[in-house]
Scaffold this active site. Sequence first.
Site, PDB file in Angstrom:
ATOM      1  N   GLU A 273      -7.811 -40.230  -7.227  1.00 12.23           N
ATOM      2  CA  GLU A 273      -7.525 -41.555  -6.694  1.00 12.23           C
ATOM      3  C   GLU A 273      -6.024 -41.752  -6.432  1.00 12.23           C
ATOM      4  O   GLU A 273      -5.187 -41.384  -7.257  1.00 12.23           O
ATOM      5  CB  GLU A 273      -8.006 -42.603  -7.698  1.00 12.23           C
TER       6      GLU A 273
ATOM      7  N   LYS B 202     -13.144 -50.042  -2.608  1.00  8.75           N
ATOM      8  CA  LYS B 202     -13.512 -50.154  -4.024  1.00  8.75           C
ATOM      9  C   LYS B 202     -14.075 -51.538  -4.342  1.00  8.75           C
ATOM     10  O   LYS B 202     -13.449 -52.560  -4.040  1.00  8.75           O
ATOM     11  CB  LYS B 202     -12.276 -49.866  -4.879  1.00  8.75           C
TER      12      LYS B 202
ATOM     13  N   CYS C 192     -13.079 -44.715  -9.144  1.00  2.00           N
ATOM     14  CA  CYS C 192     -12.623 -45.011 -10.505  1.00  2.00           C
ATOM     15  C   CYS C 192     -13.480 -46.047 -11.221  1.00  2.00           C
ATOM     16  O   CYS C 192     -14.577 -45.736 -11.654  1.00  2.00           O
ATOM     17  CB  CYS C 192     -11.147 -45.390 -10.491  1.00  2.00           C
TER      18      CYS C 192
END
Length: 291
Positions: free
Chosen positions: A43, A116, A153
């Site tokens: 990431e 995300k 993540c």
Amino acid sequence: MREVTVAATQMACSWDKDANVSKAESLVREAAGQGAQIVLIQELFETPYFCQDQKQEYFALAHPLEDHPTIARMADLAAELEVVLPVSFFEKANNAYFNSLVVIDADGSLLNLYRKSHIPDGPGYQEKFYFNPGDTGFVASKTRYATIGAAICWDQWFPEAARSMALQGAEILFYPTAIGSEPQDASLDSKDHWQRTMQGHAAANLVPLVASNRIGKEEGAGGEITFYGSSFIADQTGAKVAEADRDSQSIQIATFDLDAAAAKRASWGLFRDRRPDLYGNLLTLDGEDDW
């Protein structure tokens, strides 16, 4: 038999952006040289994990997807090596900012953009200051070698995200990551919990999974984070088949028979026996669906 070879990479990052991107490119080249067809980079690999602090000047690190120099460089690399690259980046979209990922196919074309969805906020991980919640929904991308699902993540802690991608046909799940020590409590070590959570996603959906984390110590105004690496690959039963250590730059490689995994998914019955009609309260925050 339809085999695909995947790679998980990990590396340390500095404030020399070009050096970071060059290091990532070198890892992709090395992984491709070992036969990898889909290579995952961690990431936000262009810089240190800037979300430790709330600093206005870090918004300048964001760039639109269109004409993004690192994305263009990675697209050229993907085409040259004929590899698929899920690439994480800090995206600017007019007045919105996202922690994003674009899937680059093996011919260098850009497939799906993912933003995300779950944005964390805590000591050392203050992402809500920088990122809007993603608006793309979870995405499965049909690449040359496999249909893949890629999330980012904090998304990896949510089984709903993995299931959504699997329901869309994802045959392998990919999670670029930045996670390590907790500045407020040095005794906390989430590494095993982190891995077990994703191993559960692989097992519950009967799909292989690849996770790439960063390494190294990075200092912020409020303390420091030591990122614990431990990037790994799990098979469709959730068993780890490749794992990096906590502090070395490395590449992990594994090969999967996607047809065999698909046959196991069909025969095991986990998707046959789902009961979506009973899951209505999953669409609520408090578990109550009778208002």
